[in-house]
Design an enzyme around this catalytic site. Structure first.
Site, short mmCIF file in Angstrom:
data_model
loop_
_atom_site.label_atom_id
_atom_site.label_comp_id
_atom_site.label_asym_id
_atom_site.label_seq_id
_atom_site.Cartn_x
_atom_site.Cartn_y
_atom_site.Cartn_z
N CYS A 54 0.82 -1.21 0.00
CA CYS A 54 0.00 0.00 0.00
C CYS A 54 0.86 1.27 0.00
O CYS A 54 0.43 2.30 -0.53
CB CYS A 54 -0.91 0.02 1.23
SG CYS A 54 -2.23 -1.20 1.17
N ASN A 55 2.03 1.19 0.60
CA ASN A 55 2.82 2.39 0.82
C ASN A 55 4.10 2.48 0.00
O ASN A 55 4.81 3.48 0.09
CB ASN A 55 3.17 2.52 2.31
CG ASN A 55 1.97 2.83 3.15
OD1 ASN A 55 1.12 3.61 2.75
ND2 ASN A 55 1.87 2.21 4.31
N HIS A 103 18.21 -0.65 3.68
CA HIS A 103 16.85 -0.16 3.43
C HIS A 103 15.85 -1.31 3.50
O HIS A 103 14.80 -1.19 4.17
CB HIS A 103 16.77 0.52 2.07
CG HIS A 103 15.39 0.99 1.73
ND1 HIS A 103 14.79 2.08 2.34
CD2 HIS A 103 14.45 0.49 0.87
CE1 HIS A 103 13.57 2.24 1.86
NE2 HIS A 103 13.35 1.28 0.97
N GLN A 124 4.35 -9.52 3.37
CA GLN A 124 4.43 -8.95 2.02
C GLN A 124 5.82 -9.17 1.42
O GLN A 124 5.96 -9.43 0.23
CB GLN A 124 4.08 -7.46 2.08
CG GLN A 124 2.62 -7.22 2.41
CD GLN A 124 2.33 -5.79 2.82
OE1 GLN A 124 3.18 -5.10 3.40
NE2 GLN A 124 1.12 -5.33 2.53
N GLY A 193 -15.09 -4.80 1.37
CA GLY A 193 -13.95 -5.68 1.13
C GLY A 193 -13.91 -6.76 2.20
O GLY A 193 -14.34 -6.55 3.34
N SER A 198 -9.42 -5.80 5.66
CA SER A 198 -10.78 -5.71 6.18
C SER A 198 -10.92 -6.53 7.46
O SER A 198 -11.57 -6.11 8.42
CB SER A 198 -11.78 -6.19 5.13
OG SER A 198 -11.74 -5.37 3.98
#
Length: 498
Positions: A54-55, A103, A124, A193, A198
């Site tokens: 998402c980011n 990083h 992820q 969702g 969700s």
């Protein structure tokens, strides 16, 4: 002189890039494979992994030309996101070598997340690595780096309190709702969702005492399953406007490529609400809610970037844990750097050993022919003597090359000098990316002691510089190795003679 292979990271994140551009650059698993595999057609890049959340959207490469890799990464992102490289350029960052590894480790430790301490990023990273591995895009180096990143994330959560009060985008969304409504017990929530985000949202809502939860999803059975787990009710996807009328809070997290809640939907829903405010939190990327909703009287829309205020407050409480985590990251980066340094020097050590071994075998064969008819025991002693001499001669250069690789920035100069002086040429199978482990080279103390006894040499001379005091540690990693042993042919002859 050939350029040094290194890890390279090119990407964009919530820290550098506006949401509008990030959502265009977001990649699903299929696009991750497409982007990563495209790099492998470039001879200067050997491995690639695409990470998209998402980011952030980041490309991790193992190659030799940083400038070319950065340009190629921006071009491939632009191609997938319908943007131009020039449009992405001002927002993109590029890390190389230890900086790229650090990083990724910070990302895995959630130190670079919008919400420090959130745990979703580890899964992820695992998925990104798995997808790349299944499509043969990652290899020895990025496999090592990504697996180690997961271990770093686990270690940070084990050794610090950074994850004891789990905070994620979903929990930040619920905290934002609490700021607006105070208590949530008597309010109605509509969740759009039925995926992981969700479910996390439903978990935090129940923990805050919410009683009335509606769940809507395009696949109705998924909505039913989620609603049942949290004591809510599943509602039909095509009944969205009807439930916008009764809901106080709408939290949306679908994977739709277009807006699922539009300004028109909200305008129609607001009429029967009689000025009762509607609070919408959009935690999806790409966004689920049309930004124009904020222009509707009584409707209040927040997206992921609006959660930054809550995130900043949490960050202050976790500052001490973050400092401890940074120390862990620094320590683990040093370990991987040492591994990579050893990986770079292993081909040269192998080539040097092979070259000297060829000389040893040729000279041994010549001497044996000149010796004429000799017994097997004498042949065995001559063979062992030549092997011990080779190990003694190569021991110090081997140790020094490994030490320089791990500690000296100019180590490549020394390695190239050795290659030049001995006329060593690297074959494809000797390349670091091939993944082969270097043979472990412990000095053949047993053979040397036997030879010493047979030749009636004093014990201290028999041990010499390959004695226990200088032998490589037994626990060394295979790729870093100790000093190299004799060639397979030489070992076979020694064993056969014995």
């Amino acid at each position: 002189m050939e350029r040094v292979m290194q890890v390279i990271c090119v990407g964009v994140s919530h820290k550098t890039t506006p949401l509008e551009l990030r959502e265009r650059l977001a990649l699903d698993d299929g696009k991750c494979v497409h982007v990563a595999s495209g790099f492998l057609r470039d001879d200067s890049i050997r491995e690639a992994v695409a990470l998209s959340t998402c980011n952030r959207t980041e490309l991790y490469l193992y190659g030799e030309d940083t400038s070319a890799a950065r340009s190629a990464a921006l071009a491939r992102l632009a191609g997938c996101g319908g943007a131009s490289a020039a449009e992405i350029e001002p927002y993109a960052y590029c890390y190389t070598g230890a900086g790229a590894i650090a990083h990724l480790f910070r990302v895995a430790a959630s130190l670079d997340s919008m919400v420090v301490g959130e745990a979703q990023i580890l899964a992820q990273i695992k998925t990104a690595h798995q997808v790349a591995g299944e499509s043969d895009c990652s290899g020895v180096v990025l496999n090592k780096v990504f697996r180690h990143a997961v271990e770093v994330g686990k270690r940070v959560r084990t050794e610090t309190a950074i994850g004891e009060r789990p905070v994620s985008i979903s929990s930040a969304a619920v905290e934002l709702a609490l700021q607006v409504f105070g208590k949530l017990e008597n309010h109605t929530v509509l969740i759009l969702g039925a995926g992981e985000m969700s479910e996390l949202t439903a978990t935090h809502l129940k923990a805050r005492g919410i009683r009335k939860i509606f769940v809507s999803n395009r696949t109705h059975t998924a909505a039913q399953e989620l609603a049942e787990r949290y004591g809510g009710s599943a509602v039909a996807w095509d009944a969205l406007e009807e439930h916008l009328v009764v809901a106080d809070i709408v939290i949306s997290s679908t994977s739709a490529p277009h807006y699922v809640v539009t300004r028109a939907h909200v305008e129609r829903a607001m009429r029967p609400r009689r000025h009762r405010p509607l609070f919408l939190i959009d935690i999806a990327v790409p966004r689920d809610c049309e930004p124009e909703i904020n222009k509707v009287d009584g409707a209040y829309l927040y997206d992921i970037d609006d959660l930054q205020e809550i995130v900043d407050r949490n960050r202050g409480a976790r500052e001490r844990d973050a400092e401890e985590a940074e120390s862990i990251v620094e320590e683990e980066v040093a370990r991987v750097e040492a591994w990579l340094a050893g990986l770079e020097v292993v081909p040269t050590i192998n080539l040097l050993r092979a070259e000297v071994e060829k000389i040893r075998e040729a000279e041994l064969e010549r001497i044996v022919r000149r010796m004429g008819d000799v017994d097997e025991d004498t042949l065995r002693k001559v063979e062992m003597l030549s092997t011990c001499l080779v190990n003694k001669i190569l021991h110090q250069p081997t140790v020094r090359m490994k030490e320089l690789a791990a500690t000296d920035r100019d180590a490549t100069l020394y390695i190239e000098a050795v290659r030049h002086l001995f006329g060593l040429e690297e074959s494809p199978e000797d390349a670091p990316a091939s993944g082969g482990s270097a043979p472990v080279d412990g000095a053949p103390e047993e053979a040397e002691e036997d030879l010493g006894q047979d030749l009636e040499e004093p014990e201290e001379e028999a041990q010499g510089e390959t004695g226990a005091g200088e032998a490589p540690a037994a626990g060394d990693e295979p790729t870093l190795g100790g000093e190299l042993t004799g060639s397979p042919a030489a070992r076979g002859r020694s064993q056969g003679a014995a």
